[in-house]
Write a protein that holds these residues in place. Structure first.
Motif, PDB file in Angstrom:
ATOM      1  N   GLU A  18     -19.267   2.876  -8.840  1.00 40.79           N
ATOM      2  CA  GLU A  18     -19.321   4.256  -8.342  1.00 40.79           C
ATOM      3  C   GLU A  18     -18.078   5.017  -8.791  1.00 40.79           C
ATOM      4  OE1 GLU A  18     -21.835   5.406  -6.406  1.00 40.79           O
ATOM      5  OE2 GLU A  18     -21.070   7.220  -5.442  1.00 40.79           O
ATOM      6  N   GLN A  19     -16.920   4.361  -8.677  1.00 43.58           N
ATOM      7  CA  GLN A  19     -15.657   5.001  -9.034  1.00 43.58           C
ATOM      8  C   GLN A  19     -15.613   5.352 -10.524  1.00 43.58           C
ATOM      9  OE1 GLN A  19     -12.218   2.490  -8.765  1.00 43.58           O
ATOM     10  NE2 GLN A  19     -10.806   4.178  -8.395  1.00 43.58           N
ATOM     11  N   ARG A  20     -16.174   4.466 -11.364  1.00 50.40           N
ATOM     12  CA  ARG A  20     -16.109   4.676 -12.805  1.00 50.40           C
ATOM     13  C   ARG A  20     -17.315   5.449 -13.345  1.00 50.40           C
ATOM     14  NH1 ARG A  20     -12.777   1.287 -15.901  1.00 50.40           N
ATOM     15  NH2 ARG A  20     -11.014   0.620 -14.659  1.00 50.40           N
ATOM     16  N   GLY A  21     -18.253   5.778 -12.463  1.00 52.56           N
ATOM     17  CA  GLY A  21     -19.385   6.596 -12.891  1.00 52.56           C
ATOM     18  C   GLY A  21     -20.425   5.850 -13.720  1.00 52.56           C
ATOM     19  N   VAL A  22     -20.630   4.554 -13.459  1.00 55.52           N
ATOM     20  CA  VAL A  22     -21.722   3.831 -14.112  1.00 55.52           C
ATOM     21  C   VAL A  22     -22.705   3.364 -13.041  1.00 55.52           C
ATOM     22  CG1 VAL A  22     -20.191   3.080 -15.972  1.00 55.52           C
ATOM     23  CG2 VAL A  22     -20.656   1.534 -14.062  1.00 55.52           C
ATOM     24  N   PHE A  23     -23.825   2.767 -13.482  1.00 59.67           N
ATOM     25  CA  PHE A  23     -24.857   2.347 -12.534  1.00 59.67           C
ATOM     26  C   PHE A  23     -24.680   0.889 -12.119  1.00 59.67           C
ATOM     27  CE2 PHE A  23     -27.311   5.765 -14.831  1.00 59.67           C
ATOM     28  CZ  PHE A  23     -27.278   6.660 -13.769  1.00 59.67           C
ATOM     29  N   ALA A  24     -25.288   0.529 -10.996  1.00 55.78           N
ATOM     30  CA  ALA A  24     -25.207  -0.849 -10.508  1.00 55.78           C
ATOM     31  C   ALA A  24     -26.399  -1.149  -9.612  1.00 55.78           C
ATOM     32  CB  ALA A  24     -23.902  -1.061  -9.743  1.00 55.78           C
ATOM     33  N   PHE A  25     -26.576  -2.435  -9.303  1.00 57.68           N
ATOM     34  CA  PHE A  25     -27.666  -2.863  -8.426  1.00 57.68           C
ATOM     35  C   PHE A  25     -27.104  -3.589  -7.204  1.00 57.68           C
ATOM     36  CE2 PHE A  25     -29.592  -2.846 -12.691  1.00 57.68           C
ATOM     37  CZ  PHE A  25     -30.651  -1.975 -12.457  1.00 57.68           C
ATOM     38  N   GLY A  26     -27.765  -3.418  -6.066  1.00 57.06           N
ATOM     39  CA  GLY A  26     -27.348  -4.102  -4.845  1.00 57.06           C
ATOM     40  C   GLY A  26     -27.837  -5.537  -4.840  1.00 57.06           C
ATOM     41  N   GLN A  27     -27.204  -6.361  -4.019  1.00 52.35           N
ATOM     42  CA  GLN A  27     -27.496  -7.787  -3.984  1.00 52.35           C
ATOM     43  C   GLN A  27     -27.808  -8.224  -2.559  1.00 52.35           C
ATOM     44  OE1 GLN A  27     -27.774 -10.226  -6.059  1.00 52.35           O
ATOM     45  NE2 GLN A  27     -27.321 -12.078  -4.909  1.00 52.35           N
ATOM     46  N   ALA A  28     -28.955  -8.845  -2.347  1.00 52.12           N
ATOM     47  CA  ALA A  28     -29.407  -9.414  -1.064  1.00 52.12           C
ATOM     48  C   ALA A  28     -29.853  -8.361  -0.045  1.00 52.12           C
ATOM     49  CB  ALA A  28     -28.372 -10.342  -0.443  1.00 52.12           C
ATOM     50  N   SER A  29     -29.119  -7.238   0.029  1.00 52.92           N
ATOM     51  CA  SER A  29     -29.558  -6.185   0.944  1.00 52.92           C
ATOM     52  C   SER A  29     -29.344  -4.828   0.275  1.00 52.92           C
ATOM     53  CB  SER A  29     -28.785  -6.268   2.257  1.00 52.92           C
ATOM     54  OG  SER A  29     -27.432  -5.932   2.041  1.00 52.92           O
ATOM     55  N   ASP A  30     -29.941  -3.791   0.849  1.00 56.63           N
ATOM     56  CA  ASP A  30     -29.780  -2.446   0.305  1.00 56.63           C
ATOM     57  C   ASP A  30     -28.327  -2.015   0.499  1.00 56.63           C
ATOM     58  OD1 ASP A  30     -29.823   0.299  -0.238  1.00 56.63           O
ATOM     59  OD2 ASP A  30     -31.928   0.445   0.331  1.00 56.63           O
ATOM     60  N   MET A  31     -27.602  -1.785  -0.584  1.00 58.33           N
ATOM     61  CA  MET A  31     -26.181  -1.473  -0.496  1.00 58.33           C
ATOM     62  C   MET A  31     -25.881  -0.031  -0.888  1.00 58.33           C
ATOM     63  SD  MET A  31     -24.461  -4.992  -1.913  1.00 58.33           S
ATOM     64  CE  MET A  31     -24.368  -6.453  -0.872  1.00 58.33           C
ATOM     65  N   LYS A  32     -26.875   0.820  -0.729  1.00 57.83           N
ATOM     66  CA  LYS A  32     -26.747   2.217  -1.143  1.00 57.83           C
ATOM     67  C   LYS A  32     -25.553   2.905  -0.491  1.00 57.83           C
ATOM     68  CE  LYS A  32     -29.746   6.308  -1.555  1.00 57.83           C
ATOM     69  NZ  LYS A  32     -29.435   6.716  -2.866  1.00 57.83           N
ATOM     70  N   ALA A  33     -25.274   2.558   0.775  1.00 64.15           N
ATOM     71  CA  ALA A  33     -24.195   3.227   1.507  1.00 64.15           C
ATOM     72  C   ALA A  33     -22.855   3.096   0.789  1.00 64.15           C
ATOM     73  CB  ALA A  33     -24.092   2.648   2.916  1.00 64.15           C
ATOM     74  N   PHE A  34     -22.663   1.986   0.058  1.00 63.25           N
ATOM     75  CA  PHE A  34     -21.383   1.751  -0.603  1.00 63.25           C
ATOM     76  C   PHE A  34     -21.248   2.538  -1.906  1.00 63.25           C
ATOM     77  CE2 PHE A  34     -21.877  -2.051   1.979  1.00 63.25           C
ATOM     78  CZ  PHE A  34     -20.634  -2.101   2.580  1.00 63.25           C
ATOM     79  N   ALA A  35     -22.363   2.907  -2.502  1.00 60.76           N
ATOM     80  CA  ALA A  35     -22.316   3.556  -3.811  1.00 60.76           C
ATOM     81  C   ALA A  35     -23.543   4.458  -3.971  1.00 60.76           C
ATOM     82  CB  ALA A  35     -22.276   2.502  -4.915  1.00 60.76           C
ATOM     83  N   PRO A  36     -23.522   5.614  -3.298  1.00 52.38           N
ATOM     84  CA  PRO A  36     -24.726   6.468  -3.277  1.00 52.38           C
ATOM     85  C   PRO A  36     -25.219   6.872  -4.661  1.00 52.38           C
ATOM     86  CG  PRO A  36     -23.009   7.313  -1.824  1.00 52.38           C
ATOM     87  CD  PRO A  36     -22.406   6.181  -2.567  1.00 52.38           C
ATOM     88  N   LYS A  37     -24.290   7.069  -5.607  1.00 50.38           N
ATOM     89  CA  LYS A  37     -24.699   7.508  -6.946  1.00 50.38           C
ATOM     90  C   LYS A  37     -25.011   6.331  -7.851  1.00 50.38           C
ATOM     91  CE  LYS A  37     -21.974  11.729  -7.048  1.00 50.38           C
ATOM     92  NZ  LYS A  37     -20.508  11.827  -7.077  1.00 50.38           N
ATOM     93  N   ALA A  38     -24.227   5.278  -7.753  1.00 51.44           N
ATOM     94  CA  ALA A  38     -24.350   4.158  -8.690  1.00 51.44           C
ATOM     95  C   ALA A  38     -25.521   3.238  -8.365  1.00 51.44           C
ATOM     96  CB  ALA A  38     -23.048   3.350  -8.694  1.00 51.44           C
ATOM     97  N   HIS A  39     -25.836   3.088  -7.072  1.00 51.32           N
ATOM     98  CA  HIS A  39     -26.828   2.116  -6.601  1.00 51.32           C
ATOM     99  C   HIS A  39     -28.233   2.525  -7.037  1.00 51.32           C
ATOM    100  CE1 HIS A  39     -29.395   0.167  -3.531  1.00 51.32           C
ATOM    101  NE2 HIS A  39     -28.452  -0.745  -3.463  1.00 51.32           N
ATOM    102  N   LEU A  40     -28.764   1.891  -8.089  1.00 50.16           N
ATOM    103  CA  LEU A  40     -30.095   2.266  -8.595  1.00 50.16           C
ATOM    104  C   LEU A  40     -31.193   1.709  -7.687  1.00 50.16           C
ATOM    105  CD1 LEU A  40     -29.676   1.837 -12.461  1.00 50.16           C
ATOM    106  CD2 LEU A  40     -29.723   3.943 -11.129  1.00 50.16           C
ATOM    107  N   THR A  41     -31.067   0.449  -7.340  1.00 51.01           N
ATOM    108  CA  THR A  41     -31.943  -0.184  -6.356  1.00 51.01           C
ATOM    109  C   THR A  41     -31.291  -1.518  -6.011  1.00 51.01           C
ATOM    110  OG1 THR A  41     -34.170  -0.983  -5.880  1.00 51.01           O
ATOM    111  CG2 THR A  41     -33.418  -1.248  -8.125  1.00 51.01           C
ATOM    112  N   ALA A  42     -31.951  -2.331  -5.211  1.00 54.81           N
ATOM    113  CA  ALA A  42     -31.373  -3.623  -4.864  1.00 54.81           C
ATOM    114  C   ALA A  42     -32.486  -4.641  -4.718  1.00 54.81           C
ATOM    115  CB  ALA A  42     -30.585  -3.519  -3.561  1.00 54.81           C
ATOM    116  N   ILE A  43     -32.142  -5.908  -4.938  1.00 53.24           N
ATOM    117  CA  ILE A  43     -33.066  -6.995  -4.622  1.00 53.24           C
ATOM    118  C   ILE A  43     -32.797  -7.357  -3.171  1.00 53.24           C
ATOM    119  CG2 ILE A  43     -33.788  -9.333  -5.186  1.00 53.24           C
ATOM    120  CD1 ILE A  43     -32.500  -8.903  -7.944  1.00 53.24           C
ATOM    121  N   VAL A  44     -33.807  -7.176  -2.316  1.00 54.09           N
ATOM    122  CA  VAL A  44     -33.615  -7.391  -0.884  1.00 54.09           C
ATOM    123  C   VAL A  44     -34.317  -8.687  -0.473  1.00 54.09           C
ATOM    124  CG1 VAL A  44     -34.015  -6.445   1.411  1.00 54.09           C
ATOM    125  CG2 VAL A  44     -33.488  -4.912  -0.502  1.00 54.09           C
ATOM    126  N   ASP A  45     -33.581  -9.549   0.238  1.00 51.70           N
ATOM    127  CA  ASP A  45     -34.185 -10.777   0.760  1.00 51.70           C
ATOM    128  C   ASP A  45     -34.803 -10.448   2.114  1.00 51.70           C
ATOM    129  OD1 ASP A  45     -32.500 -11.485  -1.274  1.00 51.70           O
ATOM    130  OD2 ASP A  45     -31.171 -12.725  -0.047  1.00 51.70           O
TER     131      ASP A  45
END
Lengths: 307, 360
Positions: free
Chosen positions: B233-260
């Motif tokens: 998020e800080q560097r302005g690139v994309f990322a994916f969440g792990q195990a749970s939806d982690m959108k709160a940590f990176a509203p712009k970067a978090h494209l989606t997440a694999i949720v268990d």
């Protein structure tokens, strides 16, 4: 492009080194007064959680840093009362303090998991802090500059001032210091408090600047590195600065080498280097090299009670 | 009803210690609620692996209310000492006990022998007994979906992958991700950094920064904290969440997440214990069974990427698409799957080779 990468590596390096430097500098002063506090990790975690809790609740990162310092001091005072006033064993109490800190921070932080705050930003205006290469010098946050100032301050205090001389006297020979009228216990209380303050600040650097969030065990063992660093530096602030940045450099370069796909240099080897260096320094000291022996406080870890 | 036993956590106040007391001596009386116990490797507050298991426990309480009574012990170290914690739950009158980490395998088997009348469920392991079942999720299916998105969204054609340890579970994820991305962009490359830890937020963040410095514009991970997302998020690139939806940590970067999502399995197994139909067995569930879910897409995900990702999800659910389908060669050129052949569970669970495009 290459400049951009170099500057970026440098920024990461400085950021990774700062919390270790702070915690180690605090421990250095504590040890110079003759007290071995192994609870650095615990104090860091208490600082980290208090800093995050206050910054999240008030919206002010600065108040968060202040709270972290106070939390570090408060945790250190538990240690001080037990070891100084009740003359408990310092090693055992320090270890207990770390375990206590892990538990207490986890308990306090339970309600803050999954929250996030605004990262501690750079001090200087954007013209300097976002400049392509000037930012290597001007792009850091307040804690980085503070840590460098503190290294100079502590160095001058210990070597050039009378209170610094008294503190060292207490660490070198507590009985003599007591005999000529210095309040050994009070001075050690102050030194432990200073150590706690810097450990708390170092811990908060994780939860407010590096990874602005709270999660259990956020500092992931950096407190132990700080302890090793004090020995590595032979209780000298200047060498401590060098050591902390060496640790930071190794930690950063290890990851950069992996990302760049460099395979001829085993990253595990790089990761071992600082610890090997610490062992080497320890060995040299026990072999009786003057540089080391002259600096290890003679009363380190020994309980004192005025008789 | 919940009782919480916390190890290595300090219980301040009477409320906390009182909550732990009722556990002692709740034997299996007639009409008594069914005791269901959980052993967690991490803290419930990790917002990752353990948190998702605890969500499953909460779903059980919601489903069965007063008919069951759940309890958990968190932060249990893997290895022999875990037996003590498992035995504690067994003696406290729980009739079904879930042990939720690979390293609890031997202790679970050991305690299960001492309590033949109780049922045990061990996550991600391979040893079973009359009263010990195993269960796991097909995370690699989720990796194939996010890999597809990465292939569409990456401009540099390079993703950074922060991995923990080179065990089959992790290797499988790296390969599935890379294969899916290369279906979209044949030149796609995945750079892997082995963090040699499941959890070290500062190191995970620094690894993400190093990967971004080296030209990666998508970050994904197989470690437990959200720190890498924050760095992205800080560097302005994309990322994916792990195990749970982690959108709160990176509203712009978090494209989606694999949720268990373990709740479906837990609810089913508790019901089976209630009506006496529980049997030992082994399940490996994926997207189709709802054990692996894909979090809502970020607005930044392009329509083309969405469509392609949905297509992969549908194919996996319908069984027409397997993330590992031949012809598949490893980096040394050895043919691992013949043309049209789908990877067996056996092959995947022993995976120790990389596909082309992985820099590990």
């Amino acid at each position: 492009m290459t400049t951009a990468i170099l500057v970026s590596i440098l920024m990461t390096l400085v950021a990774a080194s700062t919390p270790i430097l702070l915690a180690a500098l605090g421990e250095l002063v504590t040890e110079k007064a003759g007290v071995l506090n192994l609870g650095v990790e615990g104090m860091m975690l208490c600082g980290a959680v208090a800093g995050f809790a206050v910054a999240f609740s008030t919206g002010s990162t600065m108040l968060g840093l202040l709270a972290a310092v106070m939390a570090g001091v408060a945790t250190a005072m538990v240690f001080a009362v037990l070891t100084l006033s009740l003359t408990a064993n310092q090693v055992a109490t320090g270890l207990a303090l770390t375990i206590f800190g892990i538990g207490a921070s986890s308990l306090i932080g339970a309600g803050f998991v999954g929250r996030t705050i605004t990262r501690l930003g750079p001090v200087f205006p954007a013209a300097l802090s976002e400049h392509p290469w000037l930012r290597a010098v001007f792009g850091h946050d307040i804690v980085v500059y503070l840590s460098l100032a503190l290294v100079i301050g502590v160095s001058l205090f210990l070597r050039r001032t009378r209170p610094g001389l008294i503190l060292r006297a207490v660490g070198e020979n507590d009985a003599s210091a007591h005999a000529i009228g210095y309040p050994v216990i009070a001075i050690r209380y102050a030194a432990i408090a200073f150590g706690g303050a810097l450990a708390g600040l170092g811990g908060a650097y994780f939860s407010l600047a590096l990874t602005p969030m709270w999660a259990d065990g956020l500092t992931a063992g950096r407190g132990w590195i700080a302890l090793a660093l004090v020995v590595f530096a032979a209780w000298r602030p200047g060498r401590l600065l060098l050591g902390a940045y060496l640790f930071g450099a190794v930690m950063t370069l290890e990851l950069q080498a992996k990302a760049a796909g460099i395979t001829w240099l085993a990253p595990e080897l790089l990761a071992m280097t600082p610890y090997l260096a610490t062992v080497a320094v320890l060995t040299m000291m026990s072999l009786g090299r003057r540089a080391g022996r002259a600096n290890a406080p003679a009363c380190l870890g020994k309980p004192f009670s005025a008789s | 009803m919940t009782s919480i036993i916390t190890r290595r956590r300090f219980n301040f106040g009477a409320g906390a210690s009182a909550a732990a007391l009722p556990l002692i001596g709740t034997g299996a009386r007639a009409q008594a609620p069914l005791g269901v116990g959980f052993i967690y490797v991490g803290p419930v507050g990790d917002h990752g692996w353990t948190w998702t298991h605890d969500q499953g426990r909460l779903a059980l309480e919601k489903e069965y209310g007063a008919k069951i009574k759940t309890s958990f012990i968190e932060k249990v170290a893997e290895g022999p000492d875990a037996a003590r914690a498992i035995r504690q739950l067994a003696q406290a009158g729980n009739q079904l006990i879930f042990t939720t980490s690979f390293g609890f395998m031997n202790p679970t088997i050991q305690v299960a022998k001492q309590f033949p009348n109780l049922k045990f469920e061990h996550a991600t392991g391979y040893q079973r007994a009359e009263n010990v079942a195993t269960y796991n999720a097909r995370f690699y299916e989720g990796r194939a979906v996010i890999g597809t998105i990465a292939g569409h969204m990456s401009k540099s054609g390079q993703a950074g992958y922060i991995a923990s340890f080179p065990i089959p579970e992790v290797v499988m994820g790296i390969n599935a991700f890379t294969l899916a991305a290369r279906k979209v962009n044949p030149n796609f490359r995945t750079k892997v950094i082995w963090a040699s830890t499941w959890y070290d937020p500062a190191k995970e963040a620094d690894a993400a920064k190093a990967l971004i410095d080296q030209g990666c514009d998508i970050i994904t991970q197989h470690t437990d904290s959200a720190a890498a997302l924050q760095a992205a998020e800080q560097r302005g690139v994309f990322a994916f969440g792990q195990a749970s939806d982690m959108k709160a940590f990176a509203p712009k970067a978090h494209l989606t997440a694999i949720v268990d999502d373990w709740s479906g399995y837990y609810i089913k197994r508790v019901k089976e214990v209630m009506d006496g139909s529980w049997k030992s067995g082994d399940v490996w569930h994926g997207i189709k069974d709802g054990m692996v879910k894909i979090a809502p897409y970020n607005d930044a995900v392009t329509p083309a990427a969405r469509a392609a990702a949905d297509e992969v999800t549908k194919g996996i659910v319908a069984g027409t698409l397997h993330p590992f389908t031949g012809e598949l060669k490893d980096q040394k050129g050895t043919v691992r799957l013949k043309a049209g052949e789908k990877a067996s569970d056996e092959l995947m669970s022993k995976m120790d080779w990389y596909v082309d495009g992985v820099q590990a």
